[in-house]
Design an enzyme around this catalytic site. Sequence first.
Site, PDB file in Angstrom:
ATOM      1  N   GLU A 104       9.607   7.859 -16.977  1.00 43.13           N
ATOM      2  CA  GLU A 104       8.240   8.366 -17.176  1.00 43.13           C
ATOM      3  C   GLU A 104       7.703   7.965 -18.544  1.00 43.13           C
ATOM      4  O   GLU A 104       6.544   7.584 -18.694  1.00 43.13           O
ATOM      5  CB  GLU A 104       8.212   9.895 -17.064  1.00 43.13           C
ATOM      6  N   HIS A 119       0.833  -1.221   0.000  1.00 42.12           N
ATOM      7  CA  HIS A 119       0.000   0.000   0.000  1.00 42.12           C
ATOM      8  C   HIS A 119       0.863   1.266   0.000  1.00 42.12           C
ATOM      9  O   HIS A 119       0.438   2.297   0.504  1.00 42.12           O
ATOM     10  CB  HIS A 119      -0.959   0.033   1.202  1.00 42.12           C
ATOM     11  N   SER A 137      14.699  20.898 -16.977  1.00 42.59           N
ATOM     12  CA  SER A 137      13.501  21.682 -17.264  1.00 42.59           C
ATOM     13  C   SER A 137      13.928  22.930 -18.023  1.00 42.59           C
ATOM     14  O   SER A 137      14.960  23.517 -17.729  1.00 42.59           O
ATOM     15  CB  SER A 137      12.836  22.075 -15.950  1.00 42.59           C
ATOM     16  N   LYS A 145      15.888  21.589 -11.830  1.00 46.73           N
ATOM     17  CA  LYS A 145      15.229  20.299 -12.053  1.00 46.73           C
ATOM     18  C   LYS A 145      16.090  19.273 -12.776  1.00 46.73           C
ATOM     19  O   LYS A 145      16.828  19.600 -13.684  1.00 46.73           O
ATOM     20  CB  LYS A 145      13.945  20.496 -12.897  1.00 46.73           C
TER      21      LYS A 145
END
Length: 494
Positions: free
Chosen positions: A310, A176, A297, A303
């Site tokens: 992804e 979980h 970024s 970043k």
Amino acid sequence: MPKTPRGTTSRAKDSAGGAAPGTPWGGRFREAVDPTVARFTASIDFDRALARYDLTLSRAHTAMLHRTGLISSEDERALTEGLDAIAEEIEAGDFPFDAALEDIHMNVEARLGEKVGRVAGKLHTGRSRNDQVATDLLLYLRDASTAAERGLHELRGVLLERAVEHLDTVLPGYTHLQRAQPVRLAHHWLAFVEMFGRDAERFADQRTRMRNSPLGSGALAGSTLPLDREDTARALGFEAPSNNSMDAVASRDAALEFLSAAAIAMVHLSRLAEELVLWSSAEFGFVELADAYSTGSSLMPQKKNPDVPELVRGKSARAIGNLVSLLTLVKGLPLTYNRDLQEDKEPVFDSAATLRDSLTVMAGALATVEVRPERMREAANDPMLLATDFAEVLVAQGVPFREAHEAVGKMVRHCIEEDLDLRSLERAKLQEFHSDFPDDASQLASLERALEQRSLVGGTARDTVTRALERAHEHVRSRLESLDEENSRAPGAP
Ligand code: ARG
């Protein structure tokens, strides 16, 4: 070799004298096809990926036509030379693909006409594009399936190398997404080695159901000509010809199985990718992706984004979609071939490429990812991860598990309320929660013991994990070896 001049829109001559120039069915037609229809029905933009399989098939078919006496030696020579020349053109990237010729099969045949003249018309003897495309697709799938299996084992190899390095790196295992029990990072990554192992096996298994050659099934009902279907089946690396001509041209379940195996493998890759995304966040800080496998970024200078995992996660959506597309495509089709089936190819090509690329980038990302063992250990040091072990200490004293669970649950609540470490409770305090706690209970429940005590097959103990690593390593080695062997037996292998 005799050559015929190239036309402007379409190169094939309508030898039957009909009014649909450039089509092999011109004889039956009074009018040429509308240009929008020609564009709508053409598949050459994507089915050119079948070119080398189509040529392999045509060579085998030509040899068989000669062996059975359907064409002369001169015809066979001319056709084979023409096909070889076309193969070279395709290899070199200068084959003149023509959308007016619809698909790869007609492009090759028309080009053959330009190269060898009238005899080119004998290539399609006893053959339909229906059995031809069904066979081409199986040949394509055989290679794509082998490549997928290989890529999966190679990725497993990378995971195993990293796992060996991190046999003693401890992190929380989660359920979980809540810290549950401590595990070794090697054990965690071995979970994916198992998943990818089954994925690889699915591809190997799927190939066993591609053992029958559709070639010789004609449009749907076979042929009146004395073709030798065993001969072409063998030459193309199949075990035998297909049993039923209608099934052979109508079925696409081999492609469905491939897409299903690819979708499952992509879903597994997606889960691994998701963990890299999570773990590389500041919140976890368990890993840092190499610069070569991250991007920045354009706005925020600080970043470092995990775009590679992804996108692997994102691309799994295509693989799932491709499976659903083909299932949907096939489900309402009456026997046998229907033109709808031309839509089978893009999902197959896309899933094959998506899986291949995803395996490559994930292997690279994992080979280069920097692991932060101290951050993992810090998270694993959460004493609450030992709650189950405290309960099992009681079980070892003969206490029913439910009763032990209840007692430790109360201990946990007490520690949360008082902001205490579970391991710091005094003997007397422990025995307040359950009188059967032995004197050394706190030593019995430790991070090291939590790992080591789990020595059952499939558990986290050091020796157990070491053996699992060795077994997996041996499996990867032997499967890669069989794939090399399979490759050297494939038709057209050097
Ligand atoms: N391009 C077609 C396909 O991919 C080839 C078969 C065409 N057959 C036909 N009867 N029109 O399915």
